[in-house]
Design a protein around this motif. Sequence first.
Motif, PDB file in Angstrom:
ATOM      1  N   PHE A 145       0.803  -1.218   0.000  1.00 15.51           N
ATOM      2  CA  PHE A 145       0.000   0.000   0.000  1.00 15.51           C
ATOM      3  C   PHE A 145       0.839   1.272   0.000  1.00 15.51           C
ATOM      4  CE2 PHE A 145      -3.604  -2.617   1.319  1.00 15.51           C
ATOM      5  CZ  PHE A 145      -4.613  -2.032   0.589  1.00 15.51           C
ATOM      6  N   MET A 146       2.088   1.195   0.379  1.00 16.47           N
ATOM      7  CA  MET A 146       2.904   2.400   0.532  1.00 16.47           C
ATOM      8  C   MET A 146       2.995   3.278  -0.720  1.00 16.47           C
ATOM      9  SD  MET A 146       5.847   1.343   3.227  1.00 16.47           S
ATOM     10  CE  MET A 146       6.459   3.009   3.399  1.00 16.47           C
ATOM     11  N   PRO A 147       3.095   2.723  -1.928  1.00 15.66           N
ATOM     12  CA  PRO A 147       3.173   3.606  -3.106  1.00 15.66           C
ATOM     13  C   PRO A 147       1.924   4.467  -3.306  1.00 15.66           C
ATOM     14  CG  PRO A 147       3.844   1.384  -3.684  1.00 15.66           C
ATOM     15  CD  PRO A 147       3.287   1.326  -2.303  1.00 15.66           C
ATOM     16  N   TYR A 148       0.809   4.096  -2.719  1.00 14.55           N
ATOM     17  CA  TYR A 148      -0.444   4.824  -2.908  1.00 14.55           C
ATOM     18  C   TYR A 148      -0.693   5.869  -1.818  1.00 14.55           C
ATOM     19  CZ  TYR A 148      -1.058   0.899  -6.013  1.00 14.55           C
ATOM     20  OH  TYR A 148      -0.876  -0.036  -6.997  1.00 14.55           O
ATOM     21  N   LEU A 149       0.186   5.941  -0.833  1.00 14.95           N
ATOM     22  CA  LEU A 149       0.000   6.883   0.262  1.00 14.95           C
ATOM     23  C   LEU A 149       0.589   8.246  -0.088  1.00 14.95           C
ATOM     24  CD1 LEU A 149       0.910   4.554   3.257  1.00 14.95           C
ATOM     25  CD2 LEU A 149      -1.363   5.154   2.424  1.00 14.95           C
ATOM     26  N   THR A 150      -0.024   9.279   0.458  1.00 15.28           N
ATOM     27  CA  THR A 150       0.477  10.635   0.248  1.00 15.28           C
ATOM     28  C   THR A 150       1.572  10.933   1.266  1.00 15.28           C
ATOM     29  OG1 THR A 150      -1.092  11.634   1.784  1.00 15.28           O
ATOM     30  CG2 THR A 150      -1.812  11.378  -0.515  1.00 15.28           C
ATOM     31  N   ILE A 151       2.213  12.072   1.096  1.00 12.95           N
ATOM     32  CA  ILE A 151       3.242  12.487   2.045  1.00 12.95           C
ATOM     33  C   ILE A 151       2.631  12.651   3.433  1.00 12.95           C
ATOM     34  CG2 ILE A 151       4.809  14.382   2.662  1.00 12.95           C
ATOM     35  CD1 ILE A 151       5.300  14.727  -0.355  1.00 12.95           C
ATOM     36  N   ASP A 152       1.441  13.222   3.512  1.00 10.35           N
ATOM     37  CA  ASP A 152       0.770  13.379   4.806  1.00 10.35           C
ATOM     38  C   ASP A 152       0.467  12.019   5.434  1.00 10.35           C
ATOM     39  OD1 ASP A 152       0.813  16.150   4.684  1.00 10.35           O
ATOM     40  OD2 ASP A 152      -1.170  16.262   3.738  1.00 10.35           O
ATOM     41  N   ASP A 153       0.016  11.054   4.620  1.00 12.14           N
ATOM     42  CA  ASP A 153      -0.242   9.709   5.133  1.00 12.14           C
ATOM     43  C   ASP A 153       1.023   9.088   5.693  1.00 12.14           C
ATOM     44  OD1 ASP A 153      -2.893   9.842   4.269  1.00 12.14           O
ATOM     45  OD2 ASP A 153      -2.441   8.876   2.347  1.00 12.14           O
ATOM     46  N   LEU A 154       2.117   9.210   4.941  1.00 11.21           N
ATOM     47  CA  LEU A 154       3.385   8.630   5.375  1.00 11.21           C
ATOM     48  C   LEU A 154       3.917   9.312   6.627  1.00 11.21           C
ATOM     49  CD1 LEU A 154       5.056   8.143   1.889  1.00 11.21           C
ATOM     50  CD2 LEU A 154       4.147   6.356   3.384  1.00 11.21           C
ATOM     51  N   THR A 155       3.732  10.628   6.722  1.00  7.69           N
ATOM     52  CA  THR A 155       4.151  11.362   7.919  1.00  7.69           C
ATOM     53  C   THR A 155       3.373  10.883   9.137  1.00  7.69           C
ATOM     54  OG1 THR A 155       4.719  13.288   6.587  1.00  7.69           O
ATOM     55  CG2 THR A 155       4.389  13.659   8.949  1.00  7.69           C
ATOM     56  N   THR A 156       2.059  10.759   8.986  1.00  2.58           N
ATOM     57  CA  THR A 156       1.216  10.279  10.082  1.00  2.58           C
ATOM     58  C   THR A 156       1.599   8.857  10.471  1.00  2.58           C
ATOM     59  OG1 THR A 156      -0.611  11.674   9.338  1.00  2.58           O
ATOM     60  CG2 THR A 156      -1.166   9.853  10.794  1.00  2.58           C
ATOM     61  N   LEU A 157       1.799   8.004   9.474  1.00  2.00           N
ATOM     62  CA  LEU A 157       2.191   6.625   9.738  1.00  2.00           C
ATOM     63  C   LEU A 157       3.527   6.578  10.462  1.00  2.00           C
ATOM     64  CD1 LEU A 157       1.674   3.581   9.333  1.00  2.00           C
ATOM     65  CD2 LEU A 157       2.806   3.788   7.120  1.00  2.00           C
ATOM     66  N   GLY A 158       4.488   7.366  10.012  1.00  2.00           N
ATOM     67  CA  GLY A 158       5.794   7.418  10.669  1.00  2.00           C
ATOM     68  C   GLY A 158       5.701   7.872  12.111  1.00  2.00           C
ATOM     69  N   ASN A 159       4.885   8.904  12.362  1.00  2.00           N
ATOM     70  CA  ASN A 159       4.702   9.393  13.730  1.00  2.00           C
ATOM     71  C   ASN A 159       4.044   8.335  14.610  1.00  2.00           C
ATOM     72  OD1 ASN A 159       5.836  11.850  13.080  1.00  2.00           O
ATOM     73  ND2 ASN A 159       3.879  12.844  12.704  1.00  2.00           N
ATOM     74  N   ASP A 160       3.038   7.634  14.053  1.00  2.00           N
ATOM     75  CA  ASP A 160       2.369   6.568  14.811  1.00  2.00           C
ATOM     76  C   ASP A 160       3.337   5.431  15.130  1.00  2.00           C
ATOM     77  OD1 ASP A 160       0.047   8.036  14.637  1.00  2.00           O
ATOM     78  OD2 ASP A 160      -0.874   6.775  13.086  1.00  2.00           O
ATOM     79  N   ILE A 161       4.174   5.080  14.164  1.00  2.00           N
ATOM     80  CA  ILE A 161       5.151   4.010  14.381  1.00  2.00           C
ATOM     81  C   ILE A 161       6.160   4.421  15.449  1.00  2.00           C
ATOM     82  CG2 ILE A 161       7.095   2.793  13.308  1.00  2.00           C
ATOM     83  CD1 ILE A 161       5.378   2.738  10.717  1.00  2.00           C
ATOM     84  N   ASN A 162       6.663   5.660  15.361  1.00  2.00           N
ATOM     85  CA  ASN A 162       7.622   6.130  16.361  1.00  2.00           C
ATOM     86  C   ASN A 162       7.016   6.165  17.756  1.00  2.00           C
ATOM     87  OD1 ASN A 162       9.720   6.416  14.532  1.00  2.00           O
ATOM     88  ND2 ASN A 162       9.170   8.515  14.039  1.00  2.00           N
ATOM     89  N   SER A 163       5.749   6.564  17.867  1.00  2.00           N
ATOM     90  CA  SER A 163       5.072   6.572  19.170  1.00  2.00           C
ATOM     91  C   SER A 163       4.945   5.158  19.723  1.00  2.00           C
ATOM     92  CB  SER A 163       3.687   7.196  19.054  1.00  2.00           C
ATOM     93  OG  SER A 163       3.770   8.536  18.682  1.00  2.00           O
ATOM     94  N   LYS A 164       4.606   4.215  18.852  1.00  2.00           N
ATOM     95  CA  LYS A 164       4.459   2.822  19.271  1.00  2.00           C
ATOM     96  C   LYS A 164       5.799   2.244  19.716  1.00  2.00           C
ATOM     97  CE  LYS A 164       2.094  -0.942  19.742  1.00  2.00           C
ATOM     98  NZ  LYS A 164       1.162  -1.085  20.847  1.00  2.00           N
ATOM     99  N   ILE A 165       6.870   2.553  18.978  1.00  2.00           N
ATOM    100  CA  ILE A 165       8.207   2.077  19.342  1.00  2.00           C
ATOM    101  C   ILE A 165       8.593   2.611  20.716  1.00  2.00           C
ATOM    102  CG2 ILE A 165      10.678   2.322  18.800  1.00  2.00           C
ATOM    103  CD1 ILE A 165       9.868   2.186  15.823  1.00  2.00           C
ATOM    104  N   GLU A 166       8.357   3.885  20.962  1.00  2.00           N
ATOM    105  CA  GLU A 166       8.708   4.481  22.253  1.00  2.00           C
ATOM    106  C   GLU A 166       7.901   3.846  23.391  1.00  2.00           C
ATOM    107  OE1 GLU A 166      10.676   6.240  25.065  1.00  2.00           O
ATOM    108  OE2 GLU A 166      11.247   6.302  22.953  1.00  2.00           O
TER     109      GLU A 166
END
Length: 93
Positions: free
Chosen positions: A47-68
Amino acid sequence: MEKIKYGYPVNPSNQKYTMSNNKVQIFINKREMSYSRQNMIETIYDFMPYLTIDDLTTLGNDINSKIEKIRQNERESREECKNIPIQSNRHDT
């Protein structure tokens, strides 16, 4: 039909979305697959090629929060284990 904004459904009635409102299925080559870690990761990468920059930013922030959060839980667990007394002769008590 639901509108999509930043990869998430827009709910005009302001009803809170939960996972129980949605049925998640993973299909690979038109076959429904089990919820294994490997299949979920492959689906995310597909699904990643279909995501926008905003989607990827949100996903990255969610992943970083989960890792922490996982790291914090691991630290707390290690500290709790340090406070457990060793009982080497439990059978004698």
